[in-house]
Design a protein around this motif. Structure first.
Motif, mmCIF file in Angstrom:
data_model
loop_
_atom_site.group_PDB
_atom_site.id
_atom_site.type_symbol
_atom_site.label_atom_id
_atom_site.label_comp_id
_atom_site.label_asym_id
_atom_site.label_seq_id
_atom_site.Cartn_x
_atom_site.Cartn_y
_atom_site.Cartn_z
ATOM 1 N N GLU A 123 82.566 -29.938 -11.275
ATOM 2 C CA GLU A 123 83.624 -29.915 -10.221
ATOM 3 C C GLU A 123 84.919 -29.846 -10.642
ATOM 4 O O GLU A 123 85.291 -30.292 -12.016
ATOM 5 C CB GLU A 123 83.323 -31.082 -9.221
ATOM 6 N N GLY A 124 85.593 -29.714 -9.592
ATOM 7 C CA GLY A 124 87.242 -29.667 -9.756
ATOM 8 C C GLY A 124 87.994 -30.074 -8.665
ATOM 9 O O GLY A 124 87.751 -29.475 -7.673
ATOM 10 N N LEU A 125 88.503 -31.223 -9.058
ATOM 11 C CA LEU A 125 89.404 -31.654 -7.759
ATOM 12 C C LEU A 125 90.725 -32.255 -8.400
ATOM 13 O O LEU A 125 90.852 -32.222 -9.485
ATOM 14 C CB LEU A 125 88.645 -32.758 -6.866
ATOM 15 N N LYS A 126 91.621 -32.430 -7.390
ATOM 16 C CA LYS A 126 92.851 -33.108 -8.129
ATOM 17 C C LYS A 126 93.192 -34.375 -7.186
ATOM 18 O O LYS A 126 92.730 -34.695 -6.195
ATOM 19 C CB LYS A 126 93.905 -31.959 -7.431
ATOM 20 N N ALA A 127 94.007 -35.093 -8.170
ATOM 21 C CA ALA A 127 94.610 -36.506 -7.556
ATOM 22 C C ALA A 127 96.040 -36.063 -7.402
ATOM 23 O O ALA A 127 96.842 -35.306 -8.432
ATOM 24 C CB ALA A 127 94.485 -37.482 -8.593
ATOM 25 N N TYR A 128 96.553 -36.476 -6.525
ATOM 26 C CA TYR A 128 98.149 -36.279 -6.069
ATOM 27 C C TYR A 128 99.236 -37.445 -5.887
ATOM 28 O O TYR A 128 98.487 -38.603 -5.491
ATOM 29 C CB TYR A 128 98.170 -35.516 -4.823
ATOM 30 N N ARG A 129 100.111 -37.658 -6.400
ATOM 31 C CA ARG A 129 101.048 -38.295 -6.320
ATOM 32 C C ARG A 129 102.072 -38.310 -5.147
ATOM 33 O O ARG A 129 102.823 -37.257 -4.962
ATOM 34 C CB ARG A 129 102.231 -38.627 -7.725
ATOM 35 N N GLY A 130 101.670 -38.935 -3.945
ATOM 36 C CA GLY A 130 102.372 -38.839 -2.677
ATOM 37 C C GLY A 130 103.811 -38.922 -2.869
ATOM 38 O O GLY A 130 104.436 -39.930 -3.510
ATOM 39 N N PHE A 131 104.623 -38.442 -1.858
ATOM 40 C CA PHE A 131 106.006 -38.731 -1.660
ATOM 41 C C PHE A 131 106.463 -40.031 -1.215
ATOM 42 O O PHE A 131 107.451 -40.483 -1.126
ATOM 43 C CB PHE A 131 106.637 -37.646 -0.681
ATOM 44 N N ASP A 132 105.062 -40.581 -0.762
ATOM 45 C CA ASP A 132 105.215 -42.262 -0.111
ATOM 46 C C ASP A 132 104.966 -43.083 -1.302
ATOM 47 O O ASP A 132 104.811 -44.207 -1.191
ATOM 48 C CB ASP A 132 104.180 -42.413 0.930
ATOM 49 N N GLY A 133 104.787 -42.580 -2.623
ATOM 50 C CA GLY A 133 104.345 -43.258 -3.679
ATOM 51 C C GLY A 133 103.069 -43.567 -3.930
ATOM 52 O O GLY A 133 102.723 -43.983 -5.057
ATOM 53 N N LYS A 134 102.262 -43.226 -3.097
ATOM 54 C CA LYS A 134 100.783 -43.453 -3.281
ATOM 55 C C LYS A 134 100.084 -42.407 -4.100
ATOM 56 O O LYS A 134 100.628 -41.350 -3.988
ATOM 57 C CB LYS A 134 100.098 -43.886 -1.765
ATOM 58 N N LEU A 135 98.786 -42.736 -4.674
ATOM 59 C CA LEU A 135 98.019 -41.820 -5.269
ATOM 60 C C LEU A 135 96.875 -41.792 -4.278
ATOM 61 O O LEU A 135 96.116 -42.479 -4.078
ATOM 62 C CB LEU A 135 97.641 -42.378 -6.658
ATOM 63 N N ARG A 136 96.549 -40.335 -4.334
ATOM 64 C CA ARG A 136 95.517 -39.848 -3.389
ATOM 65 C C ARG A 136 94.554 -38.928 -4.108
ATOM 66 O O ARG A 136 94.993 -38.061 -4.960
ATOM 67 C CB ARG A 136 95.881 -39.087 -2.183
ATOM 68 N N LEU A 137 93.484 -38.933 -3.562
ATOM 69 C CA LEU A 137 92.472 -37.845 -3.924
ATOM 70 C C LEU A 137 92.135 -37.002 -2.523
ATOM 71 O O LEU A 137 92.195 -37.566 -1.493
ATOM 72 C CB LEU A 137 91.085 -38.486 -4.330
ATOM 73 N N PHE A 138 91.728 -35.800 -2.515
ATOM 74 C CA PHE A 138 91.636 -34.911 -1.395
ATOM 75 C C PHE A 138 89.899 -34.672 -1.309
ATOM 76 O O PHE A 138 89.534 -33.728 -2.064
ATOM 77 C CB PHE A 138 92.462 -33.492 -1.468
ATOM 78 N N ARG A 139 89.509 -35.252 -0.261
ATOM 79 C CA ARG A 139 88.062 -34.887 0.018
ATOM 80 C C ARG A 139 87.292 -35.197 -1.099
ATOM 81 O O ARG A 139 86.367 -34.265 -1.436
ATOM 82 C CB ARG A 139 87.918 -33.829 0.718
ATOM 83 N N PRO A 140 87.333 -36.206 -1.946
ATOM 84 C CA PRO A 140 86.357 -36.382 -3.198
ATOM 85 C C PRO A 140 84.692 -36.348 -2.718
ATOM 86 O O PRO A 140 84.028 -36.067 -3.526
ATOM 87 C CB PRO A 140 86.638 -37.691 -3.706
ATOM 88 N N ASP A 141 84.559 -36.889 -1.443
ATOM 89 C CA ASP A 141 83.123 -36.964 -0.907
ATOM 90 C C ASP A 141 82.618 -35.521 -1.144
ATOM 91 O O ASP A 141 81.387 -35.271 -1.292
ATOM 92 C CB ASP A 141 83.044 -37.508 0.247
ATOM 93 N N CYS A 142 83.129 -34.442 -0.817
ATOM 94 C CA CYS A 142 82.907 -33.126 -0.645
ATOM 95 C C CYS A 142 82.527 -32.696 -2.289
ATOM 96 O O CYS A 142 81.377 -31.815 -2.341
ATOM 97 C CB CYS A 142 84.070 -32.124 -0.214
ATOM 98 N N ASN A 143 83.169 -33.167 -2.981
ATOM 99 C CA ASN A 143 83.019 -32.380 -4.599
ATOM 100 C C ASN A 143 81.756 -33.201 -5.157
ATOM 101 O O ASN A 143 81.078 -32.674 -5.741
ATOM 102 C CB ASN A 143 84.346 -33.016 -5.356
ATOM 103 N N ALA A 144 81.464 -34.660 -4.613
ATOM 104 C CA ALA A 144 80.656 -35.434 -5.216
ATOM 105 C C ALA A 144 79.286 -34.712 -4.723
ATOM 106 O O ALA A 144 78.294 -34.553 -5.223
ATOM 107 C CB ALA A 144 80.610 -36.772 -4.874
ATOM 108 N N ALA A 145 79.398 -34.382 -3.471
ATOM 109 C CA ALA A 145 78.083 -33.853 -2.589
ATOM 110 C C ALA A 145 77.964 -32.209 -3.410
ATOM 111 O O ALA A 145 76.824 -32.067 -3.509
ATOM 112 C CB ALA A 145 78.282 -33.523 -1.193
ATOM 113 N N ARG A 146 78.673 -31.652 -3.716
ATOM 114 C CA ARG A 146 78.569 -30.205 -4.192
ATOM 115 C C ARG A 146 78.186 -30.428 -5.511
ATOM 116 O O ARG A 146 77.341 -29.481 -6.158
ATOM 117 C CB ARG A 146 79.871 -29.248 -4.136
#
Length: 434
Positions: free
Chosen positions: A135-158
Motif C-alpha cells: 500500500e501507499g499512503l502519506k502522513a501530513y504535518r498540518g498547518f495547525d501543528g497536528k499530524l494526520r493520516l488521510f483515510r488509512p482505513d481505505c488503504n488497510a481494506a485494499r
C-alpha cells in the motif's frame, strides 16, 4: 478449510466460471469478514470486538494492542526537505513494524523495531512467485501543528483485497490501521517536525510470502511490515505532466487479471515502456486497453478528463471499477466523492469506459477542458499534453498554467483535509509520542 471438509457449494452453478471470486468469498467468510460493493468500490466489513477477524479456532488475528517496542539506539539526523535518497537508497525513518504469520498458529505479536534489513531464504515464495502486495499512503504535518493520516482505513481494506488475490492470509484491516498509526506516533515527531508544516512522509505497508520452499502454492509463512520514507513532490511538474500513450505491443492490466489489486507484479512489466517514454521527454504512460483503446490509468495513477459532452454539459469522466481493470485508488475515490458533493449541478461525475479517440474528438471539437492524474504519489497532477501515434493533444492548463479550474478546486479541497485547514473525518489525527 481442513482437508477433510466438503467443498463449499456455489449458488446458481457458477463455481466453474467464478473460481477466483468464489475463493475470495470463501476466505472472507472463513475469517469472519464480509465484502460489499457500492458503485464499484469494495468495502471490507469486520464484526466488532477484539479478534473478530479470525473465526477459526487456534488461529490468532493481528492484535495491535500487543505491539512491542524496541527503540533504535542510533541517532540519525533528519535530512533537508529536498533530500529523499542518499547513495541511491530511499531515506526511511528510524523504525518499522513487522508481524509474522504462519498457517499453524496465525499472526504473531507485532513488533516496532529499528529500521533495517529483512532476513529471507533464497527459496522464499516472494522471490519466485510474486506473492507480494503493498500500500501507499502519506502522513501530513498540518498547518495547525497536528499530524494526520488521510483515510488509512481505505488503504488497510485494499491491502486485504490485494493479499487475498495472491493467496496471502486474511487479517482485520482495523488492526493494520492501528499499526500504521502506531508507527507514525513514534516516528512522526522527529521525521515530520512541527517547523515543517505542509510536509509529508510516505508510508509503505508491505505483505510478502516468506515460506522457504519452492513450488507453486500458497505460502504457509508470511511477513507484514510497515515502513515510512521521504519522497519528492510529484504533483507540480514544470509545464504539467506529459503523457505518451501505451504501445500496441504492451498492456499493463487486463479484464480478469489483477489490475484492481496493488501487487508488485503490476509494476515491473510496465517499467520498460515507461523508461522509453521518459527518454522521449514524457513523464508517464497513458495506458490504453483493447482494440478500442480505452483510457485506463496514467502511469500508476488514476486518470480523469473534464470535457463538455455533445449536449453541452460539463462532465468529469474516469474509467469504471466494475470490470476490475484499474486500481480503486483512495485519491480517486476521494476526488469523486468531493466532486459529487461540492460540484453537484455544475459538473456531472461519470464513471464509464471511454477511448483515446473520444479524447481526440473532444479536443478537435473544442470540448476538452482539462485532464489530470490522481494517486497517492502524484496527488492531483494536471496533464498538459497527451502524445498518441504521432499526434499531440494539447490540454488547457488554466490562466496561471498550474492546472484547470476543477482539478485545482479538487486539489485544494483534499489538501485542506490533509493539512488540517478544515476538520474532516478523512483526516485522522495521530496522537504523537514525545
Amino acid at each position: 478449510m481442513p482437508p477433510s471438509a466438503a467443498p463449499p457449494t456455489v449458488p446458481n452453478g457458477r463455481g466453474d466460471a467464478d473460481l477466483t471470486s468464489a475463493a475470495v468469498e470463501h476466505i472472507m467468510a472463513e475469517n469472519g469478514l464480509s465484502t460489499g460493493s457500492t458503485n464499484g468500490h469494495q468495502h471490507i466489513h469486520t464484526p466488532s470486538g477484539h479478534g473478530s477477524g479470525v473465526s477459526r479456532p487456534n488461529l490468532q488475528d493481528i492484535d495491535a494492542s500487543k505491539l512491542t517496542y524496541t527503540f533504535t539506539t542510533l541517532s540519525r539526523g533528519v535530512p533537508p526537505p529536498d533530500v529523499h535518497s542518499i547513495d541511491g537508497a530511499t531515506v526511511c525513518t528510524d523504525h518499522m513494524i513487522t508481524v509474522k504469520w504462519t498457517s499453524k498458529s496465525g499472526w504473531e505479536t507485532p513488533e516496532l523495531r529499528p529500521y533495517g534489513p529483512l532476513a529471507l531464504m533464497p527459496t522464499a515464495s516472494v522471490l519466485h512467485y510474486a506473492t507480494e502486495c503493498f500500500e501507499g499512503l502519506k502522513a501530513y504535518r498540518g498547518f495547525d501543528g497536528k499530524l494526520r493520516l488521510f483515510r488509512p482505513d481505505c488503504n488497510a481494506a485494499r491491502l486485504l483485497t490485494s493479499s487475498l488475490r495472491i493467496s496471502l492470509p486474511a487479517f482485520s484491516p482495523a488492526e493494520v490501521e492501528k499499526l500504521i498509526i502506531a508507527l507514525m506516533a513514534v516516528d512522526g515527531p522527529k521525521w515530520l517536525p512541527r517547523d515543517r508544516p505542509g510536509s509529508f512522509i510516505y508510508l509503505r505497508p508491505t505483505f510478502i510470502g516468506t515460506q522457504a520452499q519452492l513450488g507453486v502454492q500458497a505460502p504457509s509463512e508470511a511477513l507484514l511490515y510497515i515502513i515510512a520514507s521521504y519522497m519528492p513532490i510529484l504533483d507540480r511538474p514544470p509545464g504539467g505532466l506529459k503523457l505518451h500513450t501505451s504501445p500496441d505491443d504492451m498492456v499493463r492490466a487486463w479484464v480478469g487479471g489483477f489490475g484492481y489489486a496493488k501487487v508488485g507484479a503490476n509494476y515491473g512489466p510496465s517499467l520498460l515502456a515507461t523508461a522509453e517514454a521518459r527518454a522521449r521527454g514524457f513523464g508517464q504512460i497513458l495506458w490504453l486497453y483493447g482494440s478500442e483503446a480505452y483510457c485506463t490509468e496514467a502511469g500508476a495513477s488514476n486518470f480523469f478528463v473534464v470535457w463538455k459532452n455533445k449536449e453541452g454539459r460539463t462532465e468529469l469522466v474516469t474509467a469504471p471499477l466494475d470490470d476490475r481493470l484499474i486500481l480503486p485508488g483512495v485519491t480517486r475515490r476521494s476526488v469523486l466523492q468531493f466532486a459529487r458533493e461540492h460540484l453537484a449541478g455544475e459538473v456531472e461525475v461519470v464513471e464509464r469506459p471511454y477511448t483515446i479517440q473520444d479524447v481526440i474528438d473532444a479536443d478537435s471539437e473544442g470540448r476538452l477542458l482539462e485532464t489530470f492524474a490522481a494517486g497517492t504519489a502524484y496527488f492531483v497532477c494536471p496533464v498538459s499534453l497527451i502524445h498518441h501515434r504521432g499526434q499531440d493533444i494539447q490540454i488547457p492548463m488554466g490562466k496561471a498554467g498550474e492546472g484547470g479550474l476543477y482539478s485545482l478546486k479538487l486539489k485544494k479541497w483534499l489538501a485542506d483535509v490533509m493539512y488540517g485547514n478544515v476538520e474532516h473525518p478523512w483526516g485522522v489525527v495521530v496522537q504523537e509520542r514525545r
